[in-house]
Design an enzyme around this catalytic site. Structure first.
Site, PDB file in Angstrom:
ATOM      1  N   TRP A 321      38.375  11.818  35.071  1.00 30.00           N
ATOM      2  CA  TRP A 321      37.751  10.565  34.605  1.00 30.00           C
ATOM      3  C   TRP A 321      36.834  10.836  33.416  1.00 30.00           C
ATOM      4  CZ3 TRP A 321      32.683   9.077  34.026  1.00 30.00           C
ATOM      5  CH2 TRP A 321      32.438   7.716  33.813  1.00 30.00           C
ATOM      6  N   HIS A 322      36.147  11.967  33.447  1.00 32.47           N
ATOM      7  CA  HIS A 322      35.195  12.272  32.379  1.00 32.47           C
ATOM      8  C   HIS A 322      35.882  12.605  31.060  1.00 32.47           C
ATOM      9  CE1 HIS A 322      32.263  12.566  35.671  1.00 32.47           C
ATOM     10  NE2 HIS A 322      31.354  12.411  34.742  1.00 32.47           N
ATOM     11  N   GLY A 323      37.058  13.179  31.116  1.00 34.73           N
ATOM     12  CA  GLY A 323      37.711  13.505  29.860  1.00 34.73           C
ATOM     13  C   GLY A 323      39.111  14.039  30.061  1.00 34.73           C
ATOM     14  N   PHE A 467      33.068   8.791  27.249  1.00 29.17           N
ATOM     15  CA  PHE A 467      33.877   8.629  28.440  1.00 29.17           C
ATOM     16  C   PHE A 467      34.190   7.165  28.705  1.00 29.17           C
ATOM     17  CE2 PHE A 467      31.038  12.366  29.585  1.00 29.17           C
ATOM     18  CZ  PHE A 467      31.918  13.271  28.982  1.00 29.17           C
TER      19      PHE A 467
END
Length: 467
Positions: A321-323, A467
């Site tokens: 989800w963050h990257g 993000f």
């Protein structure tokens, strides 16, 4: 629009004064227009993506509420696919496409899928998850479908938390847009103090530490172990001050107008375990994954090893989800691994746990901090090769190494003093008391003077904007 800019200061003053001078009909319209403007400052064309998801989820919510049986689930799936589909295209398509190309190259096959030259819409993961929580809650019967299109659009686009959270739930926010807030000076003081402290954390602490961090992490092969260790220690506080600073400005700007958003951080570096860390760090995201992924996977109702597997999956997905990069996946997976090892130790090797006394608590706190800090290496490094090199150099650092930094020794000591001030404040005064007007004016004046004289004003983006 950056919270640490003159542009935002002018925007905030105009919107807040306008909000308190209007009636209810004028207020929601003003906030929706201001939120659209706030987002379009970054890249105007991407407002169309937001509009698309808003329209889809608005009607999906209504039809889910009206439908029965399998049709409700089908409508929810359509809504989720539309949201996840946008994330997949803009954030993950090139990542998976590149990895598929590498795999096909091993068998000498060319990947025909093209590489897309597109920019990631700012804050896409945040407002997508917030939109998804709405349709899920309507499906579960915990939230009535919103019929007022403008109010629903405002739920998704409310400017304080639009691009970097907190990721709100409809039960907490939507009803507040219907409330006829009366100006409350105590709330306004509290909100302004939160904004001032958040700005201090961003421009005085985070952006100052960033100079050391960027210098080391941009060229890790040229830095020694001590320099990389100091940079990693500084990054641990940089990312916290950067992200929690944003959250405090968001909560504060909303509170001045009478809105209460959920708390996103609770002094995470005072945690004595990884599980406690995630109850204190990015709370809106960790609870989102708990409620919408971990519990549907079975939560704590399944067998022990299935529970461990579910926890690992949740943290791995959290990293993704963050990257769209393997470093983020590894970072999330590390936290999942930490959690599983701790749970297994507590059950099978209880004698390896530390006693619940002062010394035991101190050891748990320090060991948790070190584990979190080392995991941040993957979060910050440009790629896995750099991350492994940094960890290798840190492992063999020498106190005889010379500290290579763009800051001189006095500035390094000053930075350490700022970290000490941060920890002292959060340990002693998590909330700054603003009941006394004299205390409020004195403290906010002091903080803003410190921001003016010691702030680093180089228009650095907030880390979590990406993000």
């Amino acid at each position: 629009m950056l919270f640490n800019s003159i542009h935002f200061l002018i925007f905030f003053i105009i919107v807040t004064l306008g909000y308190w001078s209007l009636g209810w009909n004028g207020r929601w319209r003003l906030l929706l227009f201001a939120s659209c403007y706030f987002y379009m400052v970054f890249m105007p064309i991407y407002i169309l993506i937001l509009f698309f998801t808003i329209v889809i989820d608005y009607f999906a919510g209504i039809y889910i509420e009206q439908s029965k049986g399998s049709n409700r689930k089908l409508l929810l799936i359509v809504s989720l696919i539309s949201n996840i589909g946008i994330l997949a295209i803009f954030k993950y398509y090139n990542f998976f496409n590149t990895n598929i190309s590498h795999l096909l190259h091993l068998i000498e096959v060319r990947n025909p899928a093209p590489y897309l030259k597109i920019l990631l819409p700012i804050g896409l993961s945040f407002h997508t998850f917030q939109a998804m929580s709405y349709t899920i809650e309507v499906y579960r019967g915990n939230q009535k479908a919103e019929r007022h299109f403008g109010i629903y659009a405002l739920y998704v686009m409310f400017y304080p938390q639009l691009v970097a959270g907190p990721i709100e739930r409809p039960q907490n926010v939507i009803h507040q847009f219907y409330e006829k807030h009366q100006f409350n000076w105590e709330k306004a003081k509290s909100g302004l103090m939160m904004m001032a402290w958040g700005l201090f954390k961003k421009v005085v602490i985070a952006d100052r530490l960033a100079m050391v961090v960027d210098s080391a992490y941009n060229n890790p092969s040229e830095k020694n172990g001590l320099s990389l260790l100091v940079a990693t220690f500084f990054y641990t506080f940089q990312i916290y001050c950067d992200f929690s600073g944003y959250s405090e400005i968001a909560l504060g700007s909303a509170r001045v107008m009478g809105f209460e958003l959920m708390e996103n951080f609770k002094s995470p570096y005072f945690s004595k375990s990884i599980s406690e860390f995630w109850r204190r760090w990015h709370i809106s995201l960790s609870t989102w994954f708990r409620d919408y992924l971990y519990i549907p996977l079975g939560g704590n109702r399944v067998s022990e090893w299935r529970r461990y597997f579910n926890q690992f999956i949740v943290f791995m997905v959290s990293g993704l989800w963050h990257g769209a990069q393997w470093t983020f996946v590894i970072w999330g997976s590390l936290h999942g691994f930490y959690l599983i090892v701790a749970a297994a130790r507590n059950k099978y090797f209880p004698k390896l746990t530390f006693p619940d006394n002062t010394l035991g608590k101190a050891i748990n706190l320090i060991s948790t901090f070190v584990l979190v800090m080392l995991a941040w290496v993957f979060f910050r490094a440009k790629d896995t090769r750099d991350a492994l090199l940094i960890l290798k150099k840190i492992s063999f650092f020498s106190i005889n190494d010379s500290l290579e930094s763009p800051l001189n020794n006095i500035e390094i000591l000053f930075s350490l003093g700022l970290i000490g001030l941060l920890l002292w404040k959060e340990l002693k005064y998590f909330y700054i008391n603003t009941e006394s007007n004299v205390r409020f004016y004195s403290l906010i004046s002091l903080v803003m003077i410190l921001v003016y004289f010691f702030g680093v004003f180089n228009t650095n983006n907030f880390i979590y904007f990406q993000f």
